[in-house]
Write a protein that holds these residues in place. Structure first.
Motif, PDB file in Angstrom:
ATOM      1  N   ILE A 146       0.838  -1.204   0.000  1.00 32.18           N
ATOM      2  CA  ILE A 146       0.000   0.000   0.000  1.00 32.18           C
ATOM      3  C   ILE A 146       0.870   1.250   0.000  1.00 32.18           C
ATOM      4  N   VAL A 147       1.898   1.268   0.848  1.00 29.98           N
ATOM      5  CA  VAL A 147       2.784   2.434   0.951  1.00 29.98           C
ATOM      6  C   VAL A 147       3.487   2.686  -0.379  1.00 29.98           C
ATOM      7  N   PHE A 148       4.029   1.638  -0.978  1.00 28.24           N
ATOM      8  CA  PHE A 148       4.718   1.794  -2.260  1.00 28.24           C
ATOM      9  C   PHE A 148       3.759   2.286  -3.345  1.00 28.24           C
ATOM     10  N   GLY A 149       2.529   1.757  -3.323  1.00 29.64           N
ATOM     11  CA  GLY A 149       1.556   2.173  -4.321  1.00 29.64           C
ATOM     12  C   GLY A 149       1.159   3.632  -4.171  1.00 29.64           C
ATOM     13  N   VAL A 150       0.829   4.041  -2.944  1.00 29.22           N
ATOM     14  CA  VAL A 150       0.347   5.405  -2.710  1.00 29.22           C
ATOM     15  C   VAL A 150       1.468   6.430  -2.880  1.00 29.22           C
ATOM     16  N   VAL A 151       2.592   6.210  -2.200  1.00 27.18           N
ATOM     17  CA  VAL A 151       3.693   7.174  -2.265  1.00 27.18           C
ATOM     18  C   VAL A 151       4.305   7.199  -3.669  1.00 27.18           C
ATOM     19  N   GLY A 152       4.567   6.007  -4.207  1.00 28.82           N
ATOM     20  CA  GLY A 152       5.137   5.936  -5.546  1.00 28.82           C
ATOM     21  C   GLY A 152       4.217   6.557  -6.585  1.00 28.82           C
ATOM     22  N   GLY A 153       2.918   6.290  -6.468  1.00 30.91           N
ATOM     23  CA  GLY A 153       1.960   6.853  -7.406  1.00 30.91           C
ATOM     24  C   GLY A 153       1.878   8.361  -7.329  1.00 30.91           C
ATOM     25  N   ALA A 154       1.976   8.895  -6.107  1.00 25.66           N
ATOM     26  CA  ALA A 154       1.933  10.354  -5.935  1.00 25.66           C
ATOM     27  C   ALA A 154       3.142  11.014  -6.593  1.00 25.66           C
ATOM     28  N   ILE A 155       4.306  10.394  -6.441  1.00 22.88           N
ATOM     29  CA  ILE A 155       5.524  10.953  -7.042  1.00 22.88           C
ATOM     30  C   ILE A 155       5.474  10.867  -8.562  1.00 22.88           C
ATOM     31  N   VAL A 156       5.107   9.685  -9.063  1.00 20.60           N
ATOM     32  CA  VAL A 156       5.030   9.498 -10.522  1.00 20.60           C
ATOM     33  C   VAL A 156       3.939  10.380 -11.118  1.00 20.60           C
ATOM     34  N   GLY A 157       2.828  10.523 -10.398  1.00 19.12           N
ATOM     35  CA  GLY A 157       1.763  11.396 -10.872  1.00 19.12           C
ATOM     36  C   GLY A 157       2.222  12.834 -11.026  1.00 19.12           C
ATOM     37  N   SER A 158       3.075  13.282 -10.099  1.00 23.05           N
ATOM     38  CA  SER A 158       3.615  14.643 -10.185  1.00 23.05           C
ATOM     39  C   SER A 158       4.488  14.815 -11.425  1.00 23.05           C
ATOM     40  N   ILE A 159       5.213  13.763 -11.776  1.00 26.16           N
ATOM     41  CA  ILE A 159       6.036  13.807 -12.997  1.00 26.16           C
ATOM     42  C   ILE A 159       5.148  13.835 -14.234  1.00 26.16           C
ATOM     43  N   LEU A 160       4.101  13.018 -14.225  1.00 26.91           N
ATOM     44  CA  LEU A 160       3.199  12.943 -15.374  1.00 26.91           C
ATOM     45  C   LEU A 160       2.357  14.204 -15.529  1.00 26.91           C
ATOM     46  N   LYS A 161       2.281  14.998 -14.485  1.00 25.48           N
ATOM     47  CA  LYS A 161       1.480  16.229 -14.537  1.00 25.48           C
ATOM     48  C   LYS A 161       2.170  17.329 -15.354  1.00 25.48           C
ATOM     49  N   LEU A 162       3.466  17.179 -15.577  1.00 26.79           N
ATOM     50  CA  LEU A 162       4.184  18.171 -16.389  1.00 26.79           C
ATOM     51  C   LEU A 162       3.552  18.246 -17.782  1.00 26.79           C
ATOM     52  N   PRO A 163       3.343  19.439 -18.310  1.00 27.09           N
ATOM     53  CA  PRO A 163       2.635  19.589 -19.594  1.00 27.09           C
ATOM     54  C   PRO A 163       3.530  19.365 -20.805  1.00 27.09           C
ATOM     55  N   ILE A 164       4.264  18.262 -20.798  1.00 28.85           N
ATOM     56  CA  ILE A 164       5.192  17.981 -21.898  1.00 28.85           C
ATOM     57  C   ILE A 164       4.920  16.630 -22.545  1.00 28.85           C
TER      58      ILE A 164
END
Length: 482
Positions: free
Chosen positions: A418-436
């Motif tokens: 759960i921790v890896f999914g939530v924390v990892g997803g939040a970090i990766v989501g922040s990267i994917l949020k870049l408008p590039i």
């Protein structure tokens, strides 16, 4: 400070550009070339797939090629492989105008992910310290497919809302996180998770949900007209359901020990899935004033039992115990689609396209709990002394571990996923949020025309005669394949 803040806001809210003519080919070419180089440096055939197998047979006094692991594992590998490419792909074709994206991007993610998974899992699990090489065989291919399954589950949460470049980035990080959490859970904690309730489904579910939360689209209602299904798209999705449902016993038993453990995993999963179907149908009918069934529930919740029994599949849960797990999973998963999914979207701002919380994340947690309780309750009178050792692998550094301690480590493994999914997803989501990355605008989500050449006008797709012709062709091809 105010100007800087406004500048950042303007940068992230600028007009979307979905032209990926440069970015997608560059990512595909560069990453595939990188795979070729890394495979050349690290990957080698294991002793059972190498030409020196003849010498190995003579040295180990093996009299027949039938003892090669290929003949034990390949049938299960074939089933799992079909689940990954056909089952998951077609399950996501329920959107009326996103079938190409569902099947095609599923194909793309899996093809890249399995290569990266062989490397990542090899570095963590099977790197030879003397040669610095990773030796792969048919079991490595199964584990790579398992790793990819976690990323495909996450894809379900963002289906129709991201670009193929974002999906490749998500898979790159997802496979990496998966390999790390898998190593911690299976090797360091020494938890048992044959069917991946924790390692695959819980991680993949919360990884996708966390990414979806970070990528929240407040104006997604502008694509509301595209979000629904039509008759033929639901039927296509049901093909995916049936493939997954039929082959799930192979999924949960594919990497268990030969013999009684593998046999037991198939029986338990088989029964659990059957029980889940009946309670899913019951709750679906009860939820409607007219008593009619909702195809969303039948496509998804009928599979929840397979997810929930993944951890305990090889344990002595007993046949009636498997039926009980399936009974409650059908109820909980279907109720999730009715009540929890709307709550997640309205209150927590998690836009879960496929409802992976109800099919994977929540049943995965149930599976972790069932596994922990079943392990803690194990006894020598039920398993036998040697059976207890074999089932929980109480050997080497873990030979003195008790079943109560094992149950505690099983629960700890669930928390890690759960921790890896939530924390990892939040970090990766922040990267994917870049408008590039070329993701679609809110009004263009769930539409194949953004990234695919759609040659037939949509009125052909809505034509019942045309739809039935396509369905007949697909069924013929599927059953010929089987």
């Amino acid at each position: 400070m105010g100007n800087c803040s406004q500048g950042c806001k303007d940068y992230f809210s600028r007009q979307k550009n979905t032209n990926i003519r440069l970015t997608l080919p560059v990512v595909c070419f560069v990453w595939q070339i990188a795979m070729i180089i890394l495979f050349g440096v690290f990957i080698r055939y294991d002793e059972e797939s190498d030409t020196h197998w003849v010498e190995t047979k003579a040295h180990d006094n093996i009299t027949s090629d039938i003892e090669n692991d290929f003949y034990f594992r390949y049938p299960s590998f074939q089933d799992v492989h079909v689940m990954i490419f056909v089952g998951f792909g077609f399950l996501m074709t329920f959107l009326k105008r996103y079938s190409f994206g569902a099947v095609g991007f599923n194909f793309l993610i899996a093809s890249f992910g399995l290569q990266w998974a062989l490397l990542m899992q090899g570095w963590f699990h099977s790197l030879d310290p003397q040669t610095g090489k990773i030796f792969i065989g048919v079991e490595s291919l199964i584990n790579a497919d398992f790793c990819v399954a976690g990323c495909l589950i996450a894809y379900g949460a963002v289906l129709g809302k991201v670009s193929p470049v974002q999906l490749l980035v998500m898979t790159l990080f997802g496979v990496t996180l998966f390999a790390v959490e898998e190593y911690i859970i299976l090797n360091l904690l020494h938890a048992r998770d044959a069917g991946g309730s924790m390692v695959i489904h819980t991680f993949g579910g919360y990884y996708g949900l966390a990414i979806s939360r970070v990528l929240y689209r407040p104006n997604l209602h502008q694509s509301k007209r595209m979000q629904g299904s039509v008759y033929h798209s639901d039927t296509f999705a049901m093909i995916g359901t049936l493939f997954l449902w039929m082959f799930w016993p192979s999924f949960n038993s594919a990497i268990t020990d030969h013999g009684d453990g593998q046999h037991r995993a198939v029986i338990n999963t088989y029964l659990c899935l059957a029980s889940t179907v009946l309670t899913t149908v019951a709750i679906s009918s009860l939820s409607q004033k007219t008593g009619k069934l909702d195809m969303v529930h039948i496509q998804n919740s009928t599979l929840a039992g397979g997810v929930a029994l993944g951890t305990a599949a090889e344990f002595m849960i007993s046949p009636y115990g498997a039926l009980i797990v399936g009974f409650f999973c059908g109820i909980i998963s279907t109720m999730g689609y009715i009540f929890i999914s709307p709550f997640l979207e309205k209150t927590l701002k998690i836009q879960d396209t496929c409802g992976i919380h109800n099919l994977h994340a929540m049943p995965g947690v149930i599976g972790g709990i069932v596994g922990a309780i079943t392990a803690a309750a194990a006894s020598e009178s039920v398993y036998g002394k040697q059976g207890l050792i074999n089932t929980f692998d109480f050997t080497g550094d873990f030979k003195d571990r008790t079943v109560l301690t094992q149950g505690g480590y099983q629960a700890a493994g669930m928390c890690v996923s759960i921790v890896f999914g939530v924390v990892g997803g939040a970090i990766v989501g922040s990267i994917l949020k870049l408008p590039i990355w070329g993701d679609p605008a809110d009004e263009n989500c769930f539409d194949d025309e953004v990234y695919w050449e759609v040659r037939e006008p949509y009125f052909f797709i809505d034509n019942p005669i045309f739809s039935q012709t396509i369905m007949f062709s697909v069924y013929c091809n599927c059953f010929t394949f089987i």
